[in-house]
Design a protein around this motif. Structure first.
Motif, short mmCIF file in Angstrom:
data_model
loop_
_atom_site.label_atom_id
_atom_site.label_comp_id
_atom_site.label_asym_id
_atom_site.label_seq_id
_atom_site.Cartn_x
_atom_site.Cartn_y
_atom_site.Cartn_z
N ASP A 218 0.82 -1.21 0.00
CA ASP A 218 0.00 0.00 0.00
C ASP A 218 0.85 1.26 0.00
N ALA A 219 2.13 1.13 0.38
CA ALA A 219 3.02 2.30 0.43
C ALA A 219 3.78 2.51 -0.88
N LEU A 220 3.58 1.64 -1.88
CA LEU A 220 4.27 1.80 -3.15
C LEU A 220 3.81 3.07 -3.87
N ARG A 221 4.74 3.65 -4.64
CA ARG A 221 4.43 4.83 -5.43
C ARG A 221 4.74 4.55 -6.90
N LEU A 222 3.98 5.19 -7.78
CA LEU A 222 4.22 5.01 -9.21
C LEU A 222 5.63 5.46 -9.56
N GLY A 223 6.31 4.67 -10.38
CA GLY A 223 7.67 4.98 -10.79
C GLY A 223 8.73 4.45 -9.87
N GLU A 224 8.34 3.89 -8.74
CA GLU A 224 9.31 3.34 -7.78
C GLU A 224 9.96 2.09 -8.38
N PRO A 225 11.28 1.91 -8.22
CA PRO A 225 11.93 0.73 -8.79
C PRO A 225 11.53 -0.55 -8.07
N VAL A 226 11.39 -1.62 -8.82
CA VAL A 226 11.07 -2.93 -8.27
C VAL A 226 11.88 -3.98 -9.01
N TYR A 227 12.03 -5.15 -8.41
CA TYR A 227 12.79 -6.25 -8.99
C TYR A 227 11.93 -7.50 -8.98
N ALA A 228 11.88 -8.17 -10.11
CA ALA A 228 11.18 -9.45 -10.23
C ALA A 228 12.22 -10.56 -10.33
N LEU A 229 12.14 -11.54 -9.44
CA LEU A 229 13.08 -12.66 -9.42
C LEU A 229 12.33 -13.96 -9.64
N GLY A 230 12.95 -14.87 -10.34
CA GLY A 230 12.33 -16.16 -10.58
C GLY A 230 13.14 -16.98 -11.57
N ASN A 231 12.50 -18.00 -12.10
CA ASN A 231 13.18 -18.90 -13.02
C ASN A 231 12.39 -19.03 -14.31
N VAL A 307 6.51 -14.07 -24.88
CA VAL A 307 7.53 -13.22 -24.27
C VAL A 307 6.86 -11.95 -23.78
N ASN A 308 7.18 -11.53 -22.58
CA ASN A 308 6.52 -10.39 -21.95
C ASN A 308 6.69 -9.12 -22.78
N VAL A 309 5.62 -8.33 -22.83
CA VAL A 309 5.64 -7.09 -23.61
C VAL A 309 5.69 -5.86 -22.72
N GLY A 310 6.04 -6.03 -21.45
CA GLY A 310 6.19 -4.88 -20.57
C GLY A 310 5.01 -4.64 -19.64
N VAL A 311 4.09 -5.59 -19.55
CA VAL A 311 2.95 -5.48 -18.64
C VAL A 311 2.88 -6.75 -17.81
N GLY A 312 3.07 -6.61 -16.51
CA GLY A 312 3.00 -7.75 -15.62
C GLY A 312 2.26 -7.37 -14.35
N PHE A 313 1.71 -8.39 -13.66
CA PHE A 313 0.92 -8.15 -12.46
C PHE A 313 1.37 -9.10 -11.35
N ALA A 314 1.39 -8.57 -10.13
CA ALA A 314 1.73 -9.35 -8.95
C ALA A 314 0.65 -9.16 -7.90
N ALA A 315 0.20 -10.25 -7.28
CA ALA A 315 -0.75 -10.15 -6.18
C ALA A 315 -0.10 -9.39 -5.04
N SER A 316 -0.76 -8.36 -4.54
CA SER A 316 -0.15 -7.49 -3.53
C SER A 316 0.05 -8.23 -2.21
N ILE A 317 1.11 -7.89 -1.52
CA ILE A 317 1.42 -8.57 -0.26
C ILE A 317 0.41 -8.19 0.81
N GLU A 318 -0.21 -7.01 0.73
CA GLU A 318 -1.21 -6.64 1.72
C GLU A 318 -2.45 -7.53 1.58
N GLN A 319 -2.80 -7.90 0.38
CA GLN A 319 -3.90 -8.84 0.20
C GLN A 319 -3.51 -10.20 0.75
N ILE A 320 -2.30 -10.65 0.45
CA ILE A 320 -1.85 -11.98 0.89
C ILE A 320 -1.80 -12.06 2.41
N LYS A 321 -1.42 -10.97 3.07
CA LYS A 321 -1.36 -10.97 4.54
C LYS A 321 -2.72 -11.28 5.16
N ASN A 322 -3.81 -10.89 4.49
CA ASN A 322 -5.14 -11.16 5.02
C ASN A 322 -5.47 -12.65 5.01
#
Length: 647
Positions: A218-231, A307-322
């Motif tokens: 909920d504290a994220l701001r637009l334009g803030e850097p993020v990192y996606a990790l996985g395989n 192949v991703n075209v620059g649009v991705g979605f992640a379930a928010s951690i605040e929702q998961i905490k519930n």
């Protein structure tokens, strides 16, 4: 006449260009003088490029002179004087000096301080991502390497978050870590509607793992850097995660459910960090290395092979905490629904005019609370509603059975201004996921998680003897003093002024009452069950001795008490009396409990409150039955004589 070849030299060597080039360090390097040969006793590696000829060297010296004059004007004192060549009146640079001057000019716009900061920032980023890589897992529902997704460890004991569409309902899985090791895991709980699942590593040779800290989406701001990790695409056979970087492109996005599983991303984070097949279930970290989402959806073009075209979605951690404590309790989670629909409306000027209820299921909790067609939604859980999507985002991130507060405006015939109304009710379950009966909690896993939870609580050494004093405000305005004393499974309640109080006691087989005038008598059966059931449950929570007096003490998930997410533990004594105990995960202390009345409704008792005024209320409607203040709790011995019946 055919030209004769000089003996001892090949045509390649004769045609090879002669020259040298200068490295940025100023070092002169022979260029293709001999292929793999030696010159002046030094071996020269083959260099692919064009040699510096005489014209090139002259041009470089001229450019160097221009750079030198620029440096002398802009960086006084930053360089030493350059001697002029004989017969010329302008300073020149050597080949090595030209490269040094060019490098200085490139950094001129940044300054030395910026040049020092950038490597330090990059070093911090590299170290951060290296640390986070240890928490990322490759998840395989079948044999390792035969398809799967990603995950992230969120607890040193080996709890792993991933996507439900990765795990499915497979009870046993394999998890690969970035050190190349593979560990067995079990599936604890599932949230099909939110596309989340919780695993636990069960390797007998290892009990502690690196874990990622949970952040605040909920504290994220637009334009803030993020990192996606996985395989993605199973590229890393050694399970070292692929790292992609992006920014927060959108927050609180609402994505409708698709497919047979009805996967619903009700509150998700949108990012342009590349999320591809295989990234599913992997973490999305913010710039400080805190987990803010679980990657699950990507935007793909069929002609690009997914192949991703620059649009991705992640379930928010605040929702998961519930849902996190329900997942740990081995439950199948259900998201809440209003059993009503809403839509956006516009005014006469074409501008948005709010959100209106356009359908309500008859007999639903919302309808029984008073919600009607045409009501305009003003706020939900204290947050003002801007649009239909905004309302759905807030609603779908909550679990079923959560008590909510909805405020609406209703137009009443004969009144000029709309009437504002507030309804409190519990959300009903929205079905999603496997067919009924396909998922059932494993009793062995539930028992293991309960033992682990009770060990955490008892390690904080909760007192078995204590006293609680408080002032009670009743709905009719009366104020009373109440003192509750506990000694193991014994309980004594005093209500009223000292010396003229009413006393109620349950102590094993004893249950007696003394009124304000001093008259003794038996405790009414309903009141006896209320006090005895609570005393046995609290004693069982605090000690293994008390647990043996119960027929059931089980971790059943999570809830919310006084604004805090809490553990919910169900207790049942030998007389069949049920209690729900609420424990704070932070302090490991009891913060409230709930009990059923003979009429079948549940009463919730808060022992803490953010405003210092805990309440006793109807668990479904939220009706306040009493409010407490001036609460004081002390751990101190309670004499057995206080619980003995006077003669």
């Amino acid at each position: 006449m055919k030209r004769r070849r000089r003996p001892g030299r090949s045509p390649w060597q004769r045609r090879a260009p002669r020259g040298e080039f200068v490295r940025p360090s100023g070092e002169r390097v022979c260029f293709a003088r001999r292929r793999g040969g030696e010159r002046d006793g030094q071996r020269s590696p083959p260099v692919h490029g064009r040699a510096l000829g005489r014209n090139d060297r002259s041009r470089a010296r001229g450019n160097a002179a221009v750079l030198a004059r620029a440096l002398s004007r802009s960086l006084p004192g930053a360089h030493r004087a350059l001697p002029a060549r004989p017969g010329q009146g302008r300073p020149t640079l050597s080949r090595g000096g030209a490269c040094v001057a060019f490098a200085l000019c490139l950094g001129m716009g940044h300054g030395a301080a910026a040049q020092e900061r950038m490597p330090a920032a990059e070093e911090r980023q590299v170290r951060l991502l290296e640390r986070l890589s240890h928490t990322v897992a490759a998840v395989f529902p079948g044999e390792p390497g035969a398809g799967g997704g990603s995950g992230v460890i969120i607890d040193p004991r080996g709890y792993v978050l991933t996507n439900f569409h990765v795990s499915g309902v497979k009870r046993r899985l394999w998890v690969g870590l970035d050190d190349g090791t593979i560990h067995p895991a079990v599936l604890l709980g599932i949230d099909p509607g939110g596309d989340v699942a919780l695993l636990k590593l069960v390797d007998p040779e290892r009990s502690e793992y690196p874990a990622a800290p949970l952040g605040d989406s909920d504290a994220l701001r637009l334009g803030e850097p993020v990192y996606a990790l996985g395989n993605p695409f199973l590229l890393a056979e050694d399970f070292r995660p692929t790292i992609t970087q992006g920014v927060v492109s959108g927050i609180h996005r609402y994505r409708d459910g698709t497919g047979s599983a009805e996967l619903l991303y009700g509150d998700c984070v949108q990012t342009d960090a590349s999320i591809n097949p295989g990234n599913s279930g992997g973490p999305l970290f913010d710039g400080r290395g805190r987990l803010v989402g679980i990657n699950g959806l990507g935007g793909f073009r069929p002609d690009r092979g997914r192949v991703n075209v620059g649009v991705g979605f992640a379930a928010s951690i605040e929702q998961i905490k519930n849902f996190l404590y329900d997942l740990r309790a081995c439950r199948q989670c259900y998201h809440g629904t209003l059993n009503a629909t809403v839509r956006d409306v516009t005014g006469a000027d074409g501008r948005p005019a709010g959100v209106v209820v356009d359908a309500v299921v008859r007999g639903s909790n919302a309808e029984r609370a008073g919600l009607r067609l045409g009501d305009r939604v003003l706020s939900f859980e204290g947050e003002r509603i801007r649009s239909q999507n905004h309302f759905l985002t807030l609603l779908t991130r909550l679990p079923a059975r959560r008590r909510v507060r909805l405020r609406v405006a209703r137009t009443v015939e004969g009144e000029v201004e709309p009437r504002e109304l507030e309804f409190v009710f519990r959300l009903q379950p929205l079905w999603a996921g496997p067919i009924q009966g396909e998922w059932r909690p494993d009793p062995r896993l539930v028992a293991a998680e309960t033992r682990s939870l009770l060990a955490e609580i008892r390690a904080s050494r909760p007192p078995d003897q204590w006293v609680r004093e408080e002032q009670v405000l009743l709905p009719d305005g009366r104020r009373l003093r109440r003192v509750v004393r506990a000694r193991g499974p014994w309980l004594r309640v005093e209500v009223g002024a000292p010396g003229a109080e009413t006393v109620e006691v349950v102590a094993g087989d004893l249950a007696w009452r003394r009124d304000a005038k001093g008259a003794l008598g038996p405790l009414p059966p309903e009141r006896r069950d209320e006090l005895a059931g609570t005393a046995e449950a609290l004693h069982g929570l605090r000690s293994s001795e008390g647990e043996n007096r119960l027929t059931r003490l089980e971790f059943t998930g999570g809830d919310r008490v006084a604004g805090e997410r809490v553990w919910r533990i169900e207790a049942r004594d030998r007389a069949g009396r049920r209690r729900l105990l609420y424990v704070s995960p932070a302090s490991k202390r009891l913060v409230g409990y709930a009990y059923p009345t003979p009429e079948g409704r549940w009463v919730e008792v808060e022992w803490i409150s953010s405003d210092g005024r805990p309440r006793r209320l109807d668990a479904d409607s939220g009706e306040v039955l009493e409010t407490c203040s001036e609460v004081v709790v002390r751990a101190e011995p309670q004499p057995a004589s206080l619980f003995e019946r006077p003669e």
